[in-house]
Design a protein around this motif. Structure first.
Motif, mmCIF file in Angstrom:
data_model
loop_
_atom_site.group_PDB
_atom_site.id
_atom_site.type_symbol
_atom_site.label_atom_id
_atom_site.label_comp_id
_atom_site.label_asym_id
_atom_site.label_seq_id
_atom_site.Cartn_x
_atom_site.Cartn_y
_atom_site.Cartn_z
ATOM 1 N N LEU A 292 0.824 -1.202 0.000
ATOM 2 C CA LEU A 292 0.000 0.000 0.000
ATOM 3 C C LEU A 292 0.861 1.257 0.000
ATOM 4 N N THR A 293 1.892 1.288 0.822
ATOM 5 C CA THR A 293 2.736 2.473 0.934
ATOM 6 C C THR A 293 3.500 2.724 -0.364
ATOM 7 N N ARG A 296 0.991 3.992 -3.122
ATOM 8 C CA ARG A 296 0.683 5.413 -2.950
ATOM 9 C C ARG A 296 1.801 6.296 -3.511
ATOM 10 N N ILE A 312 -5.336 0.935 -4.675
ATOM 11 C CA ILE A 312 -5.059 1.450 -3.331
ATOM 12 C C ILE A 312 -6.222 1.135 -2.394
ATOM 13 N N SER A 316 -5.878 -1.193 0.903
ATOM 14 C CA SER A 316 -6.279 -0.647 2.202
ATOM 15 C C SER A 316 -7.225 -1.600 2.920
ATOM 16 N N ALA A 341 0.941 2.765 7.695
ATOM 17 C CA ALA A 341 0.374 2.589 6.360
ATOM 18 C C ALA A 341 -1.129 2.830 6.354
ATOM 19 N N GLY A 344 -1.817 6.515 6.442
ATOM 20 C CA GLY A 344 -1.616 7.047 5.099
ATOM 21 C C GLY A 344 -1.025 8.435 5.031
ATOM 22 N N THR A 345 -0.458 8.936 6.120
ATOM 23 C CA THR A 345 0.179 10.252 6.108
ATOM 24 C C THR A 345 1.701 10.100 6.059
ATOM 25 N N ASN A 346 2.357 11.185 5.667
ATOM 26 C CA ASN A 346 3.829 11.166 5.605
ATOM 27 C C ASN A 346 4.368 12.539 6.002
#
Length: 357
Positions: A292-293, A296, A312, A316, A341, A344-346
């Motif tokens: 998933l990561t 994205r 995606i 998820s 994951a 879903g933020t970075n």
């Protein structure tokens, strides 16, 4: 800092308290992050031969720098670690011997240390020395009258001897890691002599052999590459991690055809039950969280991100369904990484450690 080879795994970013701190920092939970960091450093922090992006002082710097530059003392210790590793690599190169994976890989070697220096957001002489070393891996080595790739090694990821040696293709332990670091550096305008050619050498190798976790000596000298077979398409070893590195290489080189080919691999792989059926857990390293990561990141850089929307969403759902089955609490193989994951933020740039951003 403690110069030792046998300290507790709390300072191990993969499965120890340092890795758990990444989740707390990304969520803005500074109190929990501080507790994890205190546990991580309670018995000292390694600056010795086992120090790497995933262990000891470099791992500590990576985590601390998610919320601002690590303090000067930590950075100076890490710089000494990098300098020592470069010196050892140069001695090995001068001897004409083949490298061990731990010399250059992401988890233990100079690829990981290069990723850390790159994450500082500045181009330093030490970073350029690491990039020049990674470029050197693209130059063949002649052993017993036969020409072998510069990253060919006689030992496996656990330092087990492998008869005839092998060319490792994984992100975590193989040549895909150096390709990703060189591509990410180039994307930020940081180049060293031979940089472009090295990206091309590594990318073309993966064009030919990237469908396999590694290549044996017999396969290397065969007239045709071995036939691809369905395999686990994980981040650490597998098609998605390699495809992301190929996409990054294409962006660095301005090669739209290569970029499209890499993105096509992601779409085909994630639509193939024969590949997805080999995913057995929710982890970042080799499970749904990693897929998933990576997907994205691929979508974020694609000129057609809508191609990945359904994929995606499916990943998820699979990750959420399997997350509670993870028995470990940590980052790479446990719940902390899987929760990162899912979120879903970075914001902190934690994905830099996976060489996908």
């Amino acid at each position: 800092m403690t110069e030792t080879m046998a300290l507790p795994r709390t300072q191990d970013l993969s499965e120890g308290a340092l890795g758990m701190a990444l989740l707390h920092l990304e969520r803005g939970d500074l109190t929990s992050a501080r507790g994890s960091l205190e546990r991580a450093v309670a018995a000292g922090v390694s600056a010795g031969g086992n120090a790497s992006l995933f262990h000891g002082a470099p791992a500590l710097e990576f985590v601390l720098s998610r919320v601002g530059p690590a303090n000067r003392d930590v950075r100076e210790v890490v710089d000494r670690v990098v300098a020592a590793r470069l010196a050892a690599a140069r001695r090995r190169l001068a001897s004409g011997a083949l490298p061990r994976l731990a010399e250059f890989d992401l988890i233990r070697g100079l690829t990981g240390l290069g990723a850390l220096l790159l994450s500082r957001g500045e181009s330093s002489p030490l970073l350029k020395e690491v990039l020049a070393y990674l470029v050197s891996l693209s130059r063949p080595i002649r052993v017993q009258g036969r020409e072998l790739p510069g990253w060919w090694t006689g030992f496996g990821p656990a330092d087990e001897e492998m008869a005839g040696g092998h060319g490792n293709n994984g992100v975590a332990h193989g040549i895909t890691g150096p390709l990703a670091v060189l591509s990410l550096a180039a994307r930020r305008g940081i180049w060293v002599p031979g940089h472009h050619d090295a990206i091309d050498v590594f990318a073309r190798w993966l064009d030919r052999y990237g469908c396999h976790y590694w290549i044996t000596r017999a396969e290397l000298f065969a007239p045709e590459p071995p036939t691809p077979v369905p395999a686990r398409p994980s981040w650490c070893y597998g098609q998605l991690g390699i495809a992301r590195a190929q996409q990054l290489a294409a962006i660095a080189l301005g090669d739209s055809a290569r970029q499209l080919a890499a993105e096509d691999i992601v779409v085909r792989t994630l639509a193939d039950p024969a590949h997805l059926g080999r995913i057995s857990d929710a982890s970042l390293c080799h499970g749904w969280a990693g897929l998933l990561t990576v997907t994205r990141a691929v979508a974020d850089d694609s000129p057609a991100p809508e191609r990945f929307t359904r994929l995606i969403d499916d990943l998820s759902m699979r990750l959420t369904s399997d997350l509670d089955r993870l028995s470990k609490p940590g980052f790479m193989e446990g719940r902390a990484g899987a929760h990162l994951a899912v979120d879903g933020t970075n914001t902190t740039g934690w994905t830099h450690i996976l060489l996908i951003t």
